[in-house]
Design an enzyme around this catalytic site. Structure first.
Site, short mmCIF file in Angstrom:
data_model
loop_
_atom_site.label_atom_id
_atom_site.label_comp_id
_atom_site.label_asym_id
_atom_site.label_seq_id
_atom_site.Cartn_x
_atom_site.Cartn_y
_atom_site.Cartn_z
N GLY A 17 0.84 -1.19 0.00
CA GLY A 17 0.00 0.00 0.00
C GLY A 17 0.87 1.24 0.00
O GLY A 17 2.10 1.14 0.07
N LYS A 18 0.20 2.38 -0.04
CA LYS A 18 0.96 3.63 -0.12
C LYS A 18 1.94 3.76 1.03
O LYS A 18 3.03 4.29 0.88
CB LYS A 18 0.00 4.83 -0.09
CG LYS A 18 -0.76 4.96 -1.39
CD LYS A 18 -1.68 6.16 -1.37
CE LYS A 18 -2.75 5.97 -2.44
NZ LYS A 18 -3.80 6.94 -2.39
N ARG A 19 1.52 3.28 2.19
CA ARG A 19 2.39 3.44 3.36
C ARG A 19 3.64 2.55 3.33
O ARG A 19 4.56 2.76 4.10
CB ARG A 19 1.59 3.20 4.64
CG ARG A 19 1.33 4.51 5.36
CD ARG A 19 0.50 4.33 6.59
NE ARG A 19 -0.92 4.47 6.27
CZ ARG A 19 -1.88 3.75 6.81
NH1 ARG A 19 -1.60 2.81 7.67
NH2 ARG A 19 -3.13 3.96 6.48
N ASP A 20 3.63 1.56 2.48
CA ASP A 20 4.81 0.68 2.42
C ASP A 20 5.68 1.02 1.23
O ASP A 20 6.44 0.18 0.76
CB ASP A 20 4.37 -0.79 2.28
CG ASP A 20 3.16 -1.08 3.10
OD1 ASP A 20 3.29 -1.10 4.31
OD2 ASP A 20 2.07 -1.27 2.51
#
Ligand code: GLU
Length: 480
Positions: free
Chosen positions: A246-249
């Site tokens: 996801g964006k956070r990773d």
């Protein structure tokens, strides 16, 4: 055999990242391999989730990567339009067909009634199934209420081109909404109609849809159409391997890679290997090789871990193998501002020196600024250097003074410089790690640089000697 037609069917709900584009790539490879067609279809039926500019962004990203479509919103074909919001009349026709055959009904319930049904299921510790609450006398469907598919629950066994043979029981087949009260179809319905109408032969899509396949199979039967080959591509996982990327990773907008100076062919290669290999150890594949060798049956069933270090390595490999003319062209927007006044020949020389180290183009300023501007002496470079930090300043100044003297008598051609530097090792009785480090620091104000002789040759005599002088003065200054 039907001509192969695959599709990428993104919803315009944000930017494309590696996970999404990899699905597009696999579908594109399957089409190319069979000299078939690749279709881009925009699935814009969820107006609440739509993000402005997303459609443009998707198209730009695919174009940059070279994943060109044969038919799509901006490319006419025989089965358009290729944007779902422009196909509403088609969905309505198919919906009416289902109503007429008794396989769809108007859903009259309010949100409160639905909540009560769900609560009842929870209280009875039963899974919630809408089909247990079918209205006895549903109203005539006038578009103001959702339209639901009337399922015919049964067991299914089917073959997925990636996941193999799969089986499910009737409990996973339930009634689901096919037309919403806003006049738009749901994904569950629209994609089936479109894949059929657009003569899609292979539905290649992400793992998030696999649980819905039994419902889809039930709908295909009710519509009396054959389902295409189904291929489920496993998730791209976050680097820790535990959750979907996801964006956070670190899942970036694909166009960020363009902005940071990645090569499209490196990204294609990297994405192709997210969950696929050709059975050998080969890691570098041209697009042509990928088209030739790609095989859905060799796509792994489990998630593929996203490893940005591997991407960096791969991009560096592609940069290293690039011919200098293409490289010059690719990096034109990445030079430090101070490079602007330099001619292309000088830049070409600089680029030749750093090409091997360059992993992405946005690194270019940090690797090359010293070729274009004189920097102030950074004393921490010596104090942080393990070979120099214990040497007294007067010793370092002496090494530089002898070097200055000898270097001023060479032509400053790389070969002569190499010879001169070797002679200097003897003359000063120094180790390369000492002498070359102090010269490197004096002339580049950087802890790393390309080969010293080549660097000096490109910098030229005046500039190199001037910098050595400046470093000597600073060392002496520190002594005073
Ligand atoms: N519109 C769906 C999505 O963006 C497409 C799924 C499919 O390929 O069928 O996830």
């Amino acid at each position: 055999m039907k001509p192969v037609r695959t599709r990428f069917a993104p919803s315009p709900t944000g930017f494309l990242h590696v996970g999404g584009v990899r699905t597009a790539l696999f579908a594109w490879l399957v089409a190319k391999q069979a000299s078939g067609k690749f279709i881009l279809r925009i699935e814009d039926t969820d107006k609440n989730r739509e993000v402005a500019e997303s459609e443009q962004h998707i198209m730009q990203s695919l174009k940059w990567l070279g994943i060109e479509w044969d038919e799509g919103p901006d490319k006419e074909g025989s089965y358009g339009p290729y944007k779902q919001s422009e196909r509403l009349a088609t969905y309505k026709q198919w919906a009416i067909k289902l109503i007429d055959s008794g396989r769809a009904y108007a859903d009259p319930y309010t949100a409160e009634q639905m909540d009560a049904f769900r609560q009842e299921a929870r209280d009875n510790k039963q899974p919630f199934l809408f089909r247990n609450h079918r209205p006895e006398n549903p109203p005539i469907w006038d578009g103001s209420m959702p339209l639901r598919f009337k399922s015919d629950p049964k067991t299914y066994s089917w073959h997925d081109a990636v996941m193999g043979d799969l089986h499910t029981g009737p409990e996973v087949v339930d009634d689901f909404i096919i037309m919403k009260s806003d006049g738009y179809p749901t994904y569950n319905f629209a994609h089936i109609v479109d894949d059929y109408e657009m003569k899609i032969t292979h539905v290649i899509r992400s793992q998030e849809f696999i649980a819905s396949v039994p419902k889809f199979l039930n709908l295909y039967e009710a519509l009396e159409i054959e389902h295409p080959i189904l291929a489920t591509v496993p998730f791209v996982m976050a680097p820790d391997g535990r959750k979907k990327l996801g964006k956070r990773d670190g899942a970036k907008d694909i166009l960020d890679y363009k902005r940071e100076g990645y090569l499209p062919e490196a990204l294609i290669n990297f994405m192709a290997l997210l969950g696929w290999n050709d059975g050998t150890e080969q890691e570098i594949f041209t697009v042509e090789e990928l088209i030739e060798k790609f095989d859905l049956a060799r796509v792994q069933k489990s998630g593929a871990k996203f490893d940005d270090q591997r991407l960096l390595w791969m991009n560096g490999t592609y940069i290293r193998n690039l011919n200098i003319d293409r490289l010059i062209d690719e990096v034109k927007d990445f030079w430090p501002a101070s490079a602007e006044v330099y001619d292309i020949e000088y830049k070409r020389e600089v680029l030749r020196l750093v090409q091997d180290r360059l992993k992405f183009f946005a690194e270019l300023p940090s690797l090359t600024t010293f070729f274009f501007e004189d920097l102030t002496v950074d004393t921490s470079l010596i104090s942080n250097n393990k070979n120099l930090k214990d040497l007294p300043n007067d010793k370092l100044a002496e090494l530089l003074t002898i070097s200055q003297d000898k270097l001023s008598n060479t032509t400053f051609k790389a070969d002569d410089l190499s010879q001169c530097l070797n002679d200097l090792l003897t003359a000063t009785d120094s180790k390369p790690a000492v002498l070359f480090s102090v010269l490197r620091i004096a002339t580049t104000q950087a802890p790393f640089s390309p080969g010293l002789a080549e660097t000096l040759a490109v910098l030229g005599k005046e500039r190199s000697l001037g910098r050595i002088k400046q470093q000597i003065e600073t060392l002496h200054g520190a002594l005073d």
